[in-house]
Design an enzyme around this catalytic site. Structure first.
Site, PDB file in Angstrom:
ATOM      1  N   HIS A 361      35.274  66.941  78.314  1.00 32.93           N
ATOM      2  CA  HIS A 361      36.067  67.225  77.105  1.00 32.93           C
ATOM      3  C   HIS A 361      35.772  68.567  76.474  1.00 32.93           C
ATOM      4  O   HIS A 361      36.285  68.858  75.392  1.00 32.93           O
ATOM      5  CB  HIS A 361      35.827  66.152  76.040  1.00 32.93           C
ATOM      6  CG  HIS A 361      36.324  64.795  76.406  1.00 32.93           C
ATOM      7  ND1 HIS A 361      37.572  64.337  76.066  1.00 32.93           N
ATOM      8  CD2 HIS A 361      35.735  63.797  77.098  1.00 32.93           C
ATOM      9  CE1 HIS A 361      37.729  63.096  76.513  1.00 32.93           C
ATOM     10  NE2 HIS A 361      36.619  62.753  77.140  1.00 32.93           N
ATOM     11  N   LYS A 553      41.040  68.580  60.936  1.00 39.63           N
ATOM     12  CA  LYS A 553      40.243  68.390  62.148  1.00 39.63           C
ATOM     13  C   LYS A 553      38.798  68.691  61.780  1.00 39.63           C
ATOM     14  O   LYS A 553      38.531  69.136  60.666  1.00 39.63           O
ATOM     15  CB  LYS A 553      40.710  69.336  63.262  1.00 39.63           C
ATOM     16  CG  LYS A 553      40.837  70.800  62.793  1.00 39.63           C
ATOM     17  CD  LYS A 553      41.359  71.725  63.890  1.00 39.63           C
ATOM     18  CE  LYS A 553      42.853  71.671  64.103  1.00 39.63           C
ATOM     19  NZ  LYS A 553      43.261  71.240  65.422  1.00 39.63           N
ATOM     20  N   ARG A 554      37.859  68.454  62.737  1.00 38.48           N
ATOM     21  CA  ARG A 554      36.481  68.823  62.452  1.00 38.48           C
ATOM     22  C   ARG A 554      36.397  70.305  62.072  1.00 38.48           C
ATOM     23  O   ARG A 554      37.174  71.127  62.568  1.00 38.48           O
ATOM     24  CB  ARG A 554      35.599  68.533  63.682  1.00 38.48           C
ATOM     25  CG  ARG A 554      35.324  67.071  63.891  1.00 38.48           C
ATOM     26  CD  ARG A 554      34.657  66.439  62.689  1.00 38.48           C
ATOM     27  NE  ARG A 554      33.287  66.881  62.550  1.00 38.48           N
ATOM     28  CZ  ARG A 554      32.237  66.212  62.992  1.00 38.48           C
ATOM     29  NH1 ARG A 554      32.388  65.037  63.592  1.00 38.48           N
ATOM     30  NH2 ARG A 554      31.023  66.684  62.816  1.00 38.48           N
ATOM     31  N   LYS A 559      37.523  76.484  65.892  1.00 42.87           N
ATOM     32  CA  LYS A 559      38.839  76.026  65.440  1.00 42.87           C
ATOM     33  C   LYS A 559      39.434  76.976  64.400  1.00 42.87           C
ATOM     34  O   LYS A 559      40.591  76.876  64.035  1.00 42.87           O
ATOM     35  CB  LYS A 559      38.742  74.610  64.876  1.00 42.87           C
ATOM     36  CG  LYS A 559      38.336  73.566  65.942  1.00 42.87           C
ATOM     37  CD  LYS A 559      38.218  72.185  65.341  1.00 42.87           C
ATOM     38  CE  LYS A 559      37.636  71.151  66.298  1.00 42.87           C
ATOM     39  NZ  LYS A 559      38.621  70.647  67.282  1.00 42.87           N
ATOM     40  N   THR A 661      44.501  66.794  70.214  1.00 39.91           N
ATOM     41  CA  THR A 661      45.441  65.666  70.226  1.00 39.91           C
ATOM     42  C   THR A 661      46.161  65.607  68.878  1.00 39.91           C
ATOM     43  O   THR A 661      47.270  65.083  68.795  1.00 39.91           O
ATOM     44  CB  THR A 661      44.721  64.331  70.481  1.00 39.91           C
ATOM     45  OG1 THR A 661      43.557  64.275  69.656  1.00 39.91           O
ATOM     46  CG2 THR A 661      44.320  64.198  71.935  1.00 39.91           C
ATOM     47  N   LYS A 665      50.165  64.682  67.653  1.00 41.09           N
ATOM     48  CA  LYS A 665      50.542  63.771  66.569  1.00 41.09           C
ATOM     49  C   LYS A 665      51.470  64.465  65.577  1.00 41.09           C
ATOM     50  O   LYS A 665      52.447  63.878  65.098  1.00 41.09           O
ATOM     51  CB  LYS A 665      49.292  63.254  65.844  1.00 41.09           C
ATOM     52  CG  LYS A 665      48.402  62.384  66.720  1.00 41.09           C
ATOM     53  CD  LYS A 665      46.988  62.224  66.155  1.00 41.09           C
ATOM     54  CE  LYS A 665      46.034  61.793  67.263  1.00 41.09           C
ATOM     55  NZ  LYS A 665      44.610  61.985  66.917  1.00 41.09           N
TER      56      LYS A 665
HETATM   57  C1  26W Z   1      26.405  65.716  72.517  1.00 44.78           C
HETATM   58  C2  26W Z   1      27.179  66.163  71.325  1.00 44.78           C
HETATM   59  C3  26W Z   1      28.641  66.151  71.573  1.00 44.78           C
HETATM   60  C4  26W Z   1      29.388  65.127  71.058  1.00 44.78           C
HETATM   61  C5  26W Z   1      30.739  65.093  71.286  1.00 44.78           C
HETATM   62  C6  26W Z   1      29.235  67.141  72.328  1.00 44.78           C
HETATM   63  C7  26W Z   1      30.588  67.106  72.555  1.00 44.78           C
HETATM   64  C8  26W Z   1      31.344  66.080  72.046  1.00 44.78           C
HETATM   65  C9  26W Z   1      32.811  65.986  72.341  1.00 44.78           C
HETATM   66  C10 26W Z   1      33.067  66.417  73.765  1.00 44.78           C
HETATM   67  C11 26W Z   1      33.635  66.761  71.385  1.00 44.78           C
HETATM   68  C12 26W Z   1      35.074  66.363  71.399  1.00 44.78           C
HETATM   69  O1  26W Z   1      35.481  65.478  70.690  1.00 44.78           O
HETATM   70  N1  26W Z   1      35.891  67.066  72.201  1.00 44.78           N
HETATM   71  C13 26W Z   1      37.335  66.970  72.048  1.00 44.78           C
HETATM   72  O2  26W Z   1      37.881  66.005  72.922  1.00 44.78           O
HETATM   73  C14 26W Z   1      39.261  65.825  72.674  1.00 44.78           C
HETATM   74  C15 26W Z   1      39.741  64.704  73.557  1.00 44.78           C
HETATM   75  O3  26W Z   1      39.774  65.090  74.872  1.00 44.78           O
HETATM   76  C16 26W Z   1      40.019  67.117  72.916  1.00 44.78           C
HETATM   77  O4  26W Z   1      41.367  66.916  72.585  1.00 44.78           O
HETATM   78  C17 26W Z   1      39.441  68.235  72.066  1.00 44.78           C
HETATM   79  O5  26W Z   1      40.062  69.456  72.397  1.00 44.78           O
HETATM   80  C18 26W Z   1      37.950  68.336  72.290  1.00 44.78           C
HETATM   81  O6  26W Z   1      37.373  69.278  71.398  1.00 44.78           O
END
Ligand code: 26W
Length: 829
Positions: A361, A553-554, A559, A661, A665
């Site tokens: 992701h 969003k976050r 971003k 995503t 939406k």
């Molecule tokens: C280990 C810490 C950590 C936790 C969560 C690292 C990375 C993440 C995720 C990968 C972050 C995340 O939510 N990524 C998002 O995933 C979405 C679903 O595929 C994408 O639409 C977003 O672009 C992406 O930032």
């Protein structure tokens, strides 16, 4: 087989009278509350019990079909599931929304007040967690035999308050209201062990752990649309009660035994509120192993129960890893097959590689998980041993190809020797899975040319793309009732809910002025709902005549919320300089949480609020700009904000947002996008057409070229006096006169890694283009309708169908495999 008695139970069905009776029954006999004393929260609980009956019936019928027809199953492992509220969603998916509304009316209860009582389980950070929730909805809707596994965090994502413009984190006590939705499964418990020693005798491994805790299951039932199928999401909670330290107890040290018990239960206490930087903390590794160990043990137990033998596991089971967080599932399955089941290494590895698949992701290096050998060895000595062996065999095979040098071998090694020796979890995921996918075309392409370029040479057919999607049930039918009525009127009911591609029929109506006008009315109603919310919660009045420009969003540098704020500041300056120009009024809406340890992200929130304070109260601006930061972003809040948006801000630096995503939406709810050629924006543009989306900024190639030549933000500041003025105002405290240096530190440390300065001019010019476009309302709403009409591709049903077909090899339950409707609970066994 012995005949069991016929079980008969009459469901409340879909009749409003019966539903009302059932709600009153639950209130009195399940909750023990006198109807004359009942508060909205009691009514909600009672109504949820009634709704759960229907969902549960779908679930038990589904389960019988899976067993009877020996269906191959997919298990979706994720550290996060951002489900949102369950109640309204279940009513819509079960087709009982109107009946419940009527029952509430009969009880003289205000529907919105009662549903507002439900907690929103925030068991996720952002995109990855919400995607998992959309996928569960689609899995059930498509009748795919599936089950989710996650952690039942006692505290979900923190609650965000804004105090003096700054984010303050408060604990999220979502379980305290004790909502009547999940089933505790006291008989689903597994030991999870940590630490201790690994003894090796005659090449036989024996792990003697130091510590054992119990994982206890709770099932949340996920209803599919149409009420035929419901699948479980099994959430584990750490429980020390079964196995607490007997040594302490027998010594008579009752309190020591009890104290350890509470610390053991810390494992499922709280979600890590970090969504892009890996934290490397011991408790996080424990959480990941806790999820994985309980889930894999459960998968094995379920398989044995259904098929008698464990030998056929790879034929009957697919396990999906949502990012690297659950990747320890690979060594855990190896351990259980070899150490417990007595399989050979070769047989176990063959099964692993068939069973697992993995989604990446993010490409950002700081988000890629690695664990020090030291920590992994202390906590999971047997797993580290297995990882070494996997790596050794893998590297021997690569060497044997005779095609690659030792530098290549070092790069693909699961153990990173250059950084103080660490396990690279993404590498382990790639080596142990049969498929690895990215989440949008551009992201999947970049994946095989950047982080996984070496692996793409070794395993070219392993890498693939599945573009993300969102569920139209929650993101239209639940979130946007006016649009739902509009679509049902013009397209017929049910078609678009189950087959979003059929929404394309709307293309035939987009030129019809009356339809445009009708859609304008839908948008206005949603804008009014949001305006009411903002006035009630924040005391800020906004006009629905203004263009609603939304970024939710976050909060993260990549971003580029900062670029959005800089546009606002520039617009403020321009209005003051040219007060008589025909300015388009705009409301700039922000929401989002910053990781609690992310200093710069928190400063960005503060800057938004500082700018709001100045701009909103400057009389010379005459409400041409309003800036609103809505606190505590969540799925429920998104459901109010997204339908009200005119403009969707998707402005990440090209190459950084894997998919996004939210972008889908918004477009699905008739907002136009202003965005870069990043993530799924690229595919959205392909679908809606260039004229109906506002693309700006540098491409991935241009971003890369700038980096290569040595990016310098000063190049842009020198050329652009407006930009220079904006930056100067921020750093010299124009928006923070009480503390002029408030933003000095962030700007000094700022090499502008995400190239805001490079894209600023193109962004601002595009925003003026948008103002002009918005003036012609007919044309704007025509474009909005074209966006909605061409979003069929972005249903999570399409994503899940692709996973099922190309990655998991899973077939849905057929109509014939479902028990007949009237079968209900009068089945003879
Ligand atoms: C280990 C810490 C950590 C936790 C969560 C690292 C990375 C993440 C995720 C990968 C972050 C995340 O939510 N990524 C998002 O995933 C979405 C679903 O595929 C994408 O639409 C977003 O672009 C992406 O930032």
């Amino acid at each position: 087989m012995a005949r069991l008695p016929e079980y008969e139970y009459r469901m409340p069905t879909t009749d409003a009278d019966r539903i009302r009776q059932s709600i009153v029954f639950k209130l009195i006999f399940i909750l023990g509350v006198d109807p004359k004393d009942a508060k909205p929260e009691h009514w909600l609980n009672a109504a949820m019990f009634t709704a759960r009956d229907l969902v549960t019936e779908s679930f038990l019928r589904t389960r019988r079909s899976h067993i009877d027809h020996k269906k191959r199953m997919v298990y979706y492992l994720s550290m996060e599931f951002l489900l949102g509220r369950a109640f309204t969603n279940s009513l819509i998916n079960e087709g009982i929304y109107d009946a419940f509304k009527e029952a509430f009316q009969q009880l003289e209860l205000d529907f919105d007040t009662v549903i507002g009582e439900e907690e929103d389980p925030g068991l996720g950070n952002g995109g990855l967690g919400r995607l998992a929730a959309c996928f569960l909805d689609s899995l059930a809707t498509l009748r795919i035999p599936a089950m989710g596994y996650g952690i039942r965090y006692q505290y979900g994502m923190f609650k965000q308050e804004i105090i003096d413009g700054q984010q303050v984190e408060k604990p999220d006590l979502w379980l305290d209201k004790d909502m009547a939705w999940q089933f505790p499964r006291p008989n689903k418990h597994y030991p999870v062990a940590f630490g201790g020693q690994l003894h090796i005798e005659d090449n036989v491994r024996c792990w003697e752990p130091a510590e054992k805790i119990t994982a206890l299951g709770f099932d949340e039932i996920i209803p599919g649309y149409g009420g035929e199928v419901a699948n479980p999401l099994r959430l584990w909670t750490a429980h020390a009660g079964y196995l607490f330290d007997l040594a302490d107890f027998n010594k008579g040290d009752y309190f020591a035994a009890m104290r350890n018990q509470t610390s053991d239960e810390n494992i499922s206490r709280v979600l890590y509120p970090n969504d892009s930087t890996e934290s490397g903390r011991e408790l996080r590794l424990k959480q990941e192993y806790f999820l994985v160990s309980a889930s894999i043990q459960d998968i094995i137990a379920r398989h044995k129960c259904r098929f008698d033998s464990i030998d056929t596991l790879a034929d009957e089971v697919a396990i999906h890893l949502n990012d690297t967080h659950p990747v320890l599932a690979i060594p855990e399955l190896m351990r259980l097959l070899i150490d417990v089941e007595g399989w050979t290494w070769e047989k176990a590895w063959d099964t692993c590689c068939k069973v697992f698949s993995y989604t990446n992701h993010t490409l950002m290096s700081e988000a890629l998980e690695t664990w020090s050998l030291d920590l992994m060895g202390r906590m999971l000595p047997r797993h580290l041993d297995i990882i070494f062996e996997i790596n050794k065999i893998f590297l021997d095979e690569v060497r044997a190809l005779g095609l690659f040098d030792e530098d290549f071998i070092r790069r693909v090694s699961i153990i990173d020797e250059s950084n103080g020796r660490r396990v690279r979890m993404a590498w382990l995921a790639v080596v142990g899975s049969h498929k690895v996918n990215g989440v949008a075309k551009i992201h999947s392409d970049l994946m095989t040319t950047s982080i996984f370029a070496d692996f793409a040479k070794l395993f070219p057919s392993r890498f693939t793309n599945v573009t993300n999607g969102v569920t139209p049930r929650r993101w239209i039918a639940v979130a946007n009732r006016p649009l739902t009525a509009f679509l049902d009127k013009h397209l017929g009911t049910n078609q678009w809910r189950l087959h979003l591609e059929k929404i394309a029929a709307l293309n035939d109506l987009v030129d019809d002025k009356a339809v445009q006008e009708e859609f304008a009315e839908v948008k206005r109603a949603n804008k009014q709902r949001l305006a009411d919310y903002i006035e009630k919660e924040l005391g800020i009045k906004i006009s629905t005549e203004a263009l609603f420009d939304v970024q939710i969003k976050r909060i993260h540098e990549y971003k580029r919320q900062a670029m959005n704020v800089m546009h606002i500041i520039d617009r403020y300056n321009q209005i003051l300089e040219n007060p008589d120009k025909d300015w388009q009024p705009r409301v700039f809406i922000f929401a989002g949480k910053a990781a609690s340890s992310y200093y710069v992200a928190k400063k960005i929130i503060r800057l938004i609020n500082d700018v709001a304070e100045v701009v909103n109260h400057d009389e010379r601006i005459r409400d041409l700009i309003k800036v609103v930061f809505i606190p505590n972003y969540s799925v429920s809040l998104a459901q109010i904000i997204i339908p009200a948006a005119d403009l969707s801000e998707q402005i990440s630096l090209a190459g950084t947002e894997a998919s996004g995503t939210g972008n889908m939406k918004f477009a699905l709810n008739g907002a136009l996008t202003v965005g870069t050629l990043d993530g799924a924006n690229v595919e959205i543009r392909e679908k809606v057409g260039d004229e109906h989306i506002f693309i700006f900024g540098n491409t991935v190639e241009q971003v890369e070229a700038l980096r290569q030549k040595g990016y310098d933000p000063l190049d842009y500041l020198e050329k652009d006096p407006d930009l220079r003025r904006v930056v100067k105002q921020i750093v010299t405290g124009f928006f923070s006169p009480q503390e002029p240096n408030r933003y000095a530190d962030v700007s000094q440390a700022y090499g502008d890694y995400y190239q805001v300065m490079a894209d600023f001019r193109s962004y601002v010019d595009t925003q003026y283009r948008i103002d002009d476009y918005y003036r012609d309302k007919g044309n704007w709403y025509r474009s909005a309708l074209i966006n909605i009409a061409n979003m069929g591709h972005f249903s999570s049903d399409r994503s899940i169908a692709e996973y099922a077909e190309n990655i998991w090899n899973i077939k849905p339950l057929t109509e014939a495999e479902l028990p007949p409707e009237d079968d209900r609970f009068s089945i003879s066994v």
